[in-house]
Design a protein around this motif. Structure first.
Motif, PDB file in Angstrom:
ATOM      1  N   THR A 185       0.844  -1.193   0.000  1.00 36.37           N
ATOM      2  CA  THR A 185       0.000   0.000   0.000  1.00 36.37           C
ATOM      3  C   THR A 185       0.879   1.242   0.000  1.00 36.37           C
ATOM      4  OG1 THR A 185      -0.149   0.494   2.369  1.00 36.37           O
ATOM      5  CG2 THR A 185      -1.586  -1.251   1.537  1.00 36.37           C
ATOM      6  N   GLY A 186       0.440   2.270  -0.678  1.00 35.35           N
ATOM      7  CA  GLY A 186       1.163   3.543  -0.662  1.00 35.35           C
ATOM      8  C   GLY A 186       1.146   4.232  -2.007  1.00 35.35           C
ATOM      9  N   GLU A 188       3.042   6.399  -2.924  1.00 33.50           N
ATOM     10  CA  GLU A 188       4.407   6.733  -3.348  1.00 33.50           C
ATOM     11  C   GLU A 188       5.114   5.594  -4.072  1.00 33.50           C
ATOM     12  OE1 GLU A 188       3.374   5.763  -0.453  1.00 33.50           O
ATOM     13  OE2 GLU A 188       4.940   5.189   0.957  1.00 33.50           O
ATOM     14  N   ASP A 228      -3.368   4.877  -1.310  1.00 29.64           N
ATOM     15  CA  ASP A 228      -3.881   5.207   0.031  1.00 29.64           C
ATOM     16  C   ASP A 228      -5.288   5.767  -0.103  1.00 29.64           C
ATOM     17  OD1 ASP A 228      -1.488   4.485   1.410  1.00 29.64           O
ATOM     18  OD2 ASP A 228      -0.576   6.307   0.627  1.00 29.64           O
ATOM     19  N   GLY A 252       0.478   1.555   5.655  1.00 37.41           N
ATOM     20  CA  GLY A 252      -0.890   1.972   5.917  1.00 37.41           C
ATOM     21  C   GLY A 252      -1.495   1.483   7.211  1.00 37.41           C
ATOM     22  N   ASP A 259      -3.282   6.248   6.347  1.00 41.14           N
ATOM     23  CA  ASP A 259      -3.094   4.848   6.739  1.00 41.14           C
ATOM     24  C   ASP A 259      -4.412   4.095   6.658  1.00 41.14           C
ATOM     25  OD1 ASP A 259      -0.314   4.855   7.126  1.00 41.14           O
ATOM     26  OD2 ASP A 259      -0.590   5.993   8.981  1.00 41.14           O
TER      27      ASP A 259
HETATM   28 MG    MG Z   1       1.916   4.394   3.552  1.00 41.97          MG
END
Ligand code: MG
Ligand code: AMP
Length: 401
Positions: A185-186, A188, A228, A252, A259
């Motif tokens: 997850t993310g 970025e 996210d 997250g 998160d």
């Molecule tokens: Mg994250």
């Protein structure tokens, strides 16, 4: 949350193992010995053969009947190489014999060739005494047919698989592989092979965990990266909940706005663990989402690594039936001072140098390189200080694979 409310590591492991017991995989399959490395045996492996199957020579030398021998030189009546079936020993003679060759009936000792001389007439002179049984590996010395050689729940590595091969097994019955969906997850994250955008980083946790999962016998389902976003996170978990034994995620799970994984697990699932007394790795979140458990590792690479090794690993082994899930560890003197006690239990990336543990200089949870530098994890208990020479528990990384 105050430090006192954090769950101790032992308690978290206890809960995870309890959960694993309820989720033990029932199915097994027969796989070729050549492909069974890292798998877990589903049923005891019982010997069908005595090993060795017949008495054989431990040395190159001469086999004789020690009881009947008067100490005089003996003529050679036969030669027995490994792989041959000998004839019974002619009384009053010896047999030339080589390592691994069956002992002729009537012989009960082997003199190694270094303790003999060949006389001009071809007879053998023995320069040393020998006893009944000398240099003979008796039938069944290693095991008897019917012995349990390997136990259900044993992990299969090179040694165990060689034991199976020595019994002539081509296949072993192993627990089916756990199916683990691996989700990063993310916003970025980008995968290697894609150009980096401003603000993005490459996904390293996926590589770390997919290799580690495979080493633990798991089938990895690559579930990609989820941004996210609460809705997308929930939909992704809903999509993954079927046909997997575990959803393993990274990132997250802290308490920030971005998160989402932790929020979705707490709101739409049944949380089991959250906030551990561990550093790095405090936000580890475990819960049930529909029919499937979700293990939410924190995203920082060192946090993901420590929580996977110490908490997810025993869970994944136990669902396969492994009893011995605790890594071997040992106390080791430390080569550094640790003057400030921490409220959480710390797992430091450390190396053994001259019999002492030394630390990677940067212990930040965001630093991955320390793990590849280190030999393992050094455990510093809550509220502990250490002086140089004090001992702390060291868990080698080799014990976590
Ligand atoms: Mg994250
Ligand atoms: P999070 O747990 O989502 O708050 O992430 C904590 C830190 O770990 C952030 O700096 C993330 O960019 C980083 N991170 C999260 N997931 C990954 C990943 N899959 N690979 C590398 N770094 C990550």
């Amino acid at each position: 949350m105050s430090a006192s409310a954090l769950m101790p590591v032992e308690e978290a492991i206890r809960r995870l193992l309890e959960m694993a017991e309820a989720q033990r995989l029932q199915d097994s399959e027969s796989v070729p010995v050549s492909a069974a490395r890292q798998r877990v045996l589903a049923a005891d492996l019982v010997a069908t053969l005595d090993l060795p199957p017949w008495p054989n020579s431990a040395m190159d030398g001469y086999a004789l009947n020690v009881d009947d021998w008067d100490g005089q030189p003996l003529p050679v009546s036969q030669q027995v190489f490994a792989g041959q079936a000998p004839e019974a020993l002619t009384p009053g003679t010896c047999a030339r014999i080589f390592t691994g060759a069956p002992i002729p009936e009537g012989a009960n000792g082997v003199q190694m060739q270094e303790n003999t001389e060949v006389l001009d007439d071809g007879r053998i002179r023995f320069t040393q005494a020998l006893n009944v049984g000398s240099n003979i590996r008796p039938q069944g010395q290693e095991n008897r047919a019917g012995d349990v050689l390997l136990h259900a729940g044993q992990r299969l590595g090179p040694f165990e698989l060689a034991v199976a091969a020595a019994q002539g097994c081509t296949h072993v019955q192993v627990v089916r592989r756990p199916r683990v969906a691996l989700l990063s997850t993310g916003n970025e994250l980008v995968e290697p092979g894609t150009p980096l955008k401003p603000g993005s980083i490459y996904n390293s946790n996926r590589t770390l965990l997919s290799h580690w999962l495979s080493a633990l016998g798991c089938d990895v389902i690559d579930a990609g990266i989820v941004p996210d976003d609460l809705r997308q996170t929930r939909l992704t978990l809903e999509h993954l909940q079927h046909a997997t034994d575990l959803i393993l995620t990274t990132g997250g799970v802290s308490a920030g706005d971005a998160d989402c994984l932790g929020q979705v697990l707490r709101e739409c699932g049944k949380p089991l663990l959250w906030k551990l007394s561990i550093k790095p790795g405090k936000p580890l979140t475990v819960g049930q989402f529909g029919p499937v458990p979700v293990m939410g590792l924190p995203g920082n690479p060192a946090s993901a690594l420590v929580t996977f090794g110490l908490l997810a690993r025993p869970y994944l082994l136990r669902i396969q039936g492994v009893e011995a899930v605790e890594p071997l560890s040992f106390p080791i003197p430390v080569g550094f001072a640790w003057p400030k006690p921490g409220s959480r239990r710390e797992y430091l990336r450390a190396r053994l140098e001259g019999g002492r543990a030394v630390l990677y200089p940067n212990q930040s949870s965001g630093v991955l390189l320390g793990a590849s530098w280190a030999d393992g994890l050094l455990e510093v208990l809550e509220n502990r200080t250490l002086a140089v020479g004090d001992t702390a528990r060291f868990i080698p990384f080799s014990e976590l694979s």
